[in-house]
Design a protein around this motif. Structure first.
Motif, PDB file in Angstrom:
ATOM      1  N   UNK A 157       0.848  -1.198   0.000  1.00 44.35           N
ATOM      2  CA  UNK A 157       0.000   0.000   0.000  1.00 44.35           C
ATOM      3  C   UNK A 157       0.874   1.234   0.000  1.00 44.35           C
ATOM      4  N   UNK A 158       0.660   2.124  -0.956  1.00 41.04           N
ATOM      5  CA  UNK A 158       1.447   3.354  -1.053  1.00 41.04           C
ATOM      6  C   UNK A 158       1.133   4.255   0.139  1.00 41.04           C
ATOM      7  N   UNK A 159       2.087   4.811   0.857  1.00 42.00           N
ATOM      8  CA  UNK A 159       3.533   4.819   0.574  1.00 42.00           C
ATOM      9  C   UNK A 159       4.356   3.813   1.374  1.00 42.00           C
ATOM     10  N   UNK A 160       3.790   2.667   1.771  1.00 37.85           N
ATOM     11  CA  UNK A 160       4.545   1.752   2.641  1.00 37.85           C
ATOM     12  C   UNK A 160       5.213   0.606   1.896  1.00 37.85           C
ATOM     13  N   UNK A 161       4.811   0.358   0.642  1.00 35.77           N
ATOM     14  CA  UNK A 161       5.144  -0.880  -0.063  1.00 35.77           C
ATOM     15  C   UNK A 161       6.625  -1.251  -0.067  1.00 35.77           C
ATOM     16  N   UNK A 162       7.489  -0.256  -0.282  1.00 37.61           N
ATOM     17  CA  UNK A 162       8.908  -0.569  -0.490  1.00 37.61           C
ATOM     18  C   UNK A 162       9.598  -1.079   0.770  1.00 37.61           C
ATOM     19  N   UNK A 163       8.957  -1.001   1.934  1.00 36.86           N
ATOM     20  CA  UNK A 163       9.617  -1.509   3.140  1.00 36.86           C
ATOM     21  C   UNK A 163       9.862  -3.011   2.986  1.00 36.86           C
ATOM     22  N   UNK A 164       8.816  -3.746   2.609  1.00 37.46           N
ATOM     23  CA  UNK A 164       8.963  -5.198   2.456  1.00 37.46           C
ATOM     24  C   UNK A 164       9.812  -5.541   1.238  1.00 37.46           C
ATOM     25  N   UNK A 165       9.763  -4.685   0.216  1.00 39.83           N
ATOM     26  CA  UNK A 165      10.601  -4.964  -0.955  1.00 39.83           C
ATOM     27  C   UNK A 165      12.077  -4.786  -0.601  1.00 39.83           C
TER      28      UNK A 165
END
Lengths: 192, 586
Positions: free
Chosen positions: B28-36
């Motif tokens: 979910x934007x803006x959290x997505x890249x944490x797990x990536x």
């Protein structure tokens, strides 16, 4: 504080590689010993919308976004987006713009006209204006996709970051198979 | 070593350094890249869950098993995960548990701008709020420590500017001294039946009081005395704007925004002449400072709506604004469905059929935009199906036929399944279209339980969506090729007319999927200029690869042109052309 900070705005259309260019710029500034902050909005803008990336560097940077009217350099990848972002720039600021027009949906559908005389409109307000045919120069360098790097080269000459740091940043951020072309594109831009 | 990291990358790094073993999320934007980014550390088991509630439950299980666990989501995801969160506050943790809520003030890519800090107070859990990437990393590490020390889940509140902003971070080493996870029974603490919960609740209240007291001397709450005529209590990104615009003002920079350090706030208030709270969205800190009986200015000068910027802060303090070059109005550049997007034909058909479309959250929400203009509602993840059921409960039999829910594959698995179960259970005649493009596209192409791959790229079972719908009791399940306009319109029309629940599933992938053998670009199309009559029919699908080229004589005449670099060969525009002017480029 802000007079010690260099404020750069990179603007264009989602998918043009603006984020990579701003990453290279930020990396070069950090390698040169500056504090660096960068901000942009991901998400909806990736679907062909307007993109604005803010990069700020100096001794100590607080806000990651460039305060309105305090941009030193506007680095435009597309002409209409360059014009749209002029209010972010300080009077007397520098504009380096790619000579490229990308039609937004309303123009594609024939409902609106892509504005004319953009170059003149920018020029009339910002004397320090460099128009770059990024596509052509990148093509000469070996790949039209390196247009961003040509522009980055052109911007680099206007910044106080020495060449070695730009090269290191390119080496870190650009995939190795595209590195030679990008270094060439950068130098061609830097010569403008 | 120094690196420039985004807030999200720094949170992932902080979790790694803290010895985190499990990271779980729904994108979910803006959290997505944490797990990536936790994915880059092989020591962390990173996974996508079907929704935020499941993600948090997985993290709770990992914590109860004795490992440190990270769970991340966008602000509205916390609504979905709220049920386990509120009781987790009572059980507390075993391994440290950190829940990241990424807010989106200004709604850059969200349907609302709720302020997650209220959840910390509501659920009675501590919350840290970083103000740059360095703090993202440090506060994430610290959050794991506080979690174990105070036996509580700890929330970390980010925002779009923090998560997607980048700044310089000094990297540290991973902690290796944590005990190995091992099963350990502790029902009095972990089984929240009334008898046990009544024992736990007072402990939680006491723990928050203890933390509030201890927080007065913790280094993340920082009293910075400069000019004492103005004192500003602030946190997160707002701190940076305050330092930018009011460099001489004294600040109380809060790292812990819940519970507030009352003693420190009193001390700061006593040192300055005029006290302000500068915060985005709700008067969260301000209200509590006022409740302490301290006079403070806050929402009188900073809006309840949108994000703060240096310019808005200048306005709030009536400081002069820099001169700005005026620019004439020009065409906007809204986001658009990609060339070749398989959603386009479905929305074109829905528009033609004059359907009442209950929409959902994903790329296909762009079906709202002209010229497709075929979405009538959009509320939250999974809402389309339940809302379609609701609409059919009140309108006439004739109007019931117009009601169509559209939902993507990932959103259907997130919270749409229950809605469909209800639709069948309660006999709604509405039609559901599941736009299965084999990916969670809007947030940047994440896998989900129907793609056949995990976040760690391991092949896995693939949910069979048609079979799932049948198992829920849907008798009419049809799979269509959304790039075939005739078939798409015919099947949707037939199912709209049907007086019982039906599900139509589209079967073409997102054009941006990079995994091999999923999407392949077809032969490029072109317009034969001599055959093009300039009727503009092909423009009605709003494909960014098709451009209207005016004749240039001042008339309304012109011809269509296809950009060969953008065309994916989806064939939809060819079907729009009655004059056979569009065909494969020879």
């Amino acid at each position: 504080m802000s007079e010690q900070i260099t404020n750069i705005l990179l603007v264009g259309v989602g998918g043009q590689g603006i984020l990579l260019a701003s990453e290279i710029l930020s990396e070069a500034a950090m390698l040169a010993g500056f504090d660096v902050k960068k901000s942009e909005i991901h998400g909806m803008s990736q679907r062909g919308g307007s993109v604005v990336s803010h990069v700020r560097y100096g001794v100590e940077v607080f806000s990651p976004i460039v305060p309105e009217g305090e941009g030193d350099i506007l680095f435009g990848f597309e002409l209409m987006e360059t014009l749209r972002s002029l209010p972010l720039l300080k009077p007397g600021g520098t504009v380096v713009a790619n000579d490229l027009r990308i039609s937004p949906p309303s123009v594609l559908m024939g409902q609106e006209i892509y504005p004319e005389g953009l170059v003149e409109r920018v020029k009339s307000q910002f004397a320090d204006f460099l128009l770059v045919d990024g596509q052509k120069i990148a093509n000469d360098a070996g790949n039209v996709k390196a247009a961003n790097t040509v522009l980055l080269g052109a911007v680099s000459r206007r910044l106080t970051i020495s060449e070695q740091f730009w090269m290191k940043a390119l080496e870190k951020m650009v995939p190795s198979k595209a590195l030679d072309i990008n270094k060439r594109a950068f130098q061609m831009g830097r010569g403008l | 070593m120094k690196e420039i990291l985004s807030g999200n990358e720094a949170i992932a790094r902080g979790a790694y350094e803290a010895g985190c073993l499990v990271a779980c999320a729904y994108p979910g934007t803006p959290s997505t890249e944490i797990l990536e980014n936790t994915l880059k550390y092989s020591e962390i088991n990173s996974s996508w869950a079907p929704n935020e509630k499941v993600a948090l439950e997985v993290a709770i299980g990992a914590s109860f098993g004795g490992g440190r666990a990270l769970c991340t989501m966008k602000h509205v995801g916390v609504n979905v995960a709220a049920d386990p969160l509120f009781t987790l506050a009572y059980t507390g943790v075993r391994g440290g548990l950190v829940l990241v809520a990424a807010d989106d003030p200004e709604m850059h890519s969200s349907q609302n701008e709720q302020d997650s800090r209220n959840y910390a107070r509501f659920a009675k859990v501590p919350m840290l709020e970083p103000s740059d990437s360095r703090e993202c990393k440090e506060f994430t590490r610290l959050a794991f420590e506080l979690s174990e020390q105070y036996d509580a889940p700890v929330m970390l509140r980010s925002s779009t500017r923090i998560s997607h902003g980048k700044s310089v971070v000094e990297l540290g080493e991973r902690i290796t001294s944590l005990p190995a996870p091992k099963l350990q029974k502790n029902p009095a603490k972990l089984v929240m039946l009334p008898g046990n919960a009544r024992v736990r609740h007072p402990l939680v209240e006491q723990s928050m009081v203890n933390l509030s007291k201890a927080a007065a001397t913790m280094p993340f709450n920082r009293l910075e005395v400069r000019d004492t005529s103005i004192g500003i209590i602030t946190a997160g990104i707002c701190y940076q704007y305050v330092r930018e615009v009011l460099p001489n003002a004294s600040t109380l920079k809060l790292g812990l925004v819940h519970p507030l350090p009352h003693d420190l706030i009193r001390e700061f208030a006593s040192k300055v002449d005029k006290l302000y709270v500068i915060e985005e969205l709700d008067p969260f800190i301000e209200g509590q400072v006022k409740a302490m009986g301290i006079a403070v200015i806050g929402k009188e000068i900073v809006s309840l709506c949108g994000e703060l910027t240096p310019g808005r802060l200048r306005t709030a303090f009536r400081l002069p604004q820099p001169a700005v070059v005026p620019v004439d109005a020009m065409p906007g550049r809204p986001p658009n469905m990609c060339p070749g997007c398989p959603h386009r034909g479905v929305f074109f058909a829905l528009n033609q059929l004059k359907a009442y479309v209950t929409g959902d959250i994903g790329c296909y929400t762009l079906g709202f935009m002209p010229p497709l203009s075929a979405m009538d509602t959009c509320v939250c993840m999974g809402a389309s199906i339940g809302m379609a059921t609701g609409v059919t409960k009140v309108v006439s039999d004739e109007e019931k036929k117009k009601v169509v829910a559209v939902i993507g594959d990932s959103t259907f698995l997130h919270t749409g399944i229950n809605g469909l179960m209800d639709m069948v259970y309660n006999n709604s005649p509405a039609t559901v279209i599941i736009l299965d493009n084999s990916i969670t596209a809007m947030t940047g192409r994440q896998d989900n339980p129907a793609t056949g791959f995990t976040l760690m790229d391991d092949p896995t079972h693939r949910v069979d969506i048609p079979l799932l719908c049948k198992a829920l009791g849907v008798k009419n399940v049809r799979v269509i090729n959304p790039l075939d306009l005739e078939e798409t319109k015919r099947v949707i029309s037939e199912e709209m007319d049907r007086c019982e629940t039906s599900v139509i599933i589209t079967n073409k992938p997102c054009v941006l999927i990079k995994r091999e053998d999923v999407f392949e670009k077809g032969p490029v199309y072109a317009v034969a200029a001599d055959a093009c009559t300039g009727c503009r029919a092909c423009l009605k699908i709003g494909c960014p690869a098709i451009e209207w080229q005016p004749a240039g004589d001042g008339s309304k005449k012109g011809k269509a042109h296809i950009d060969p670099l953008l065309c994916t060969g989806c064939d939809v525009c060819r079907q729009m052309c009655k004059f056979n002017a569009i065909g494969r480029l020879q």
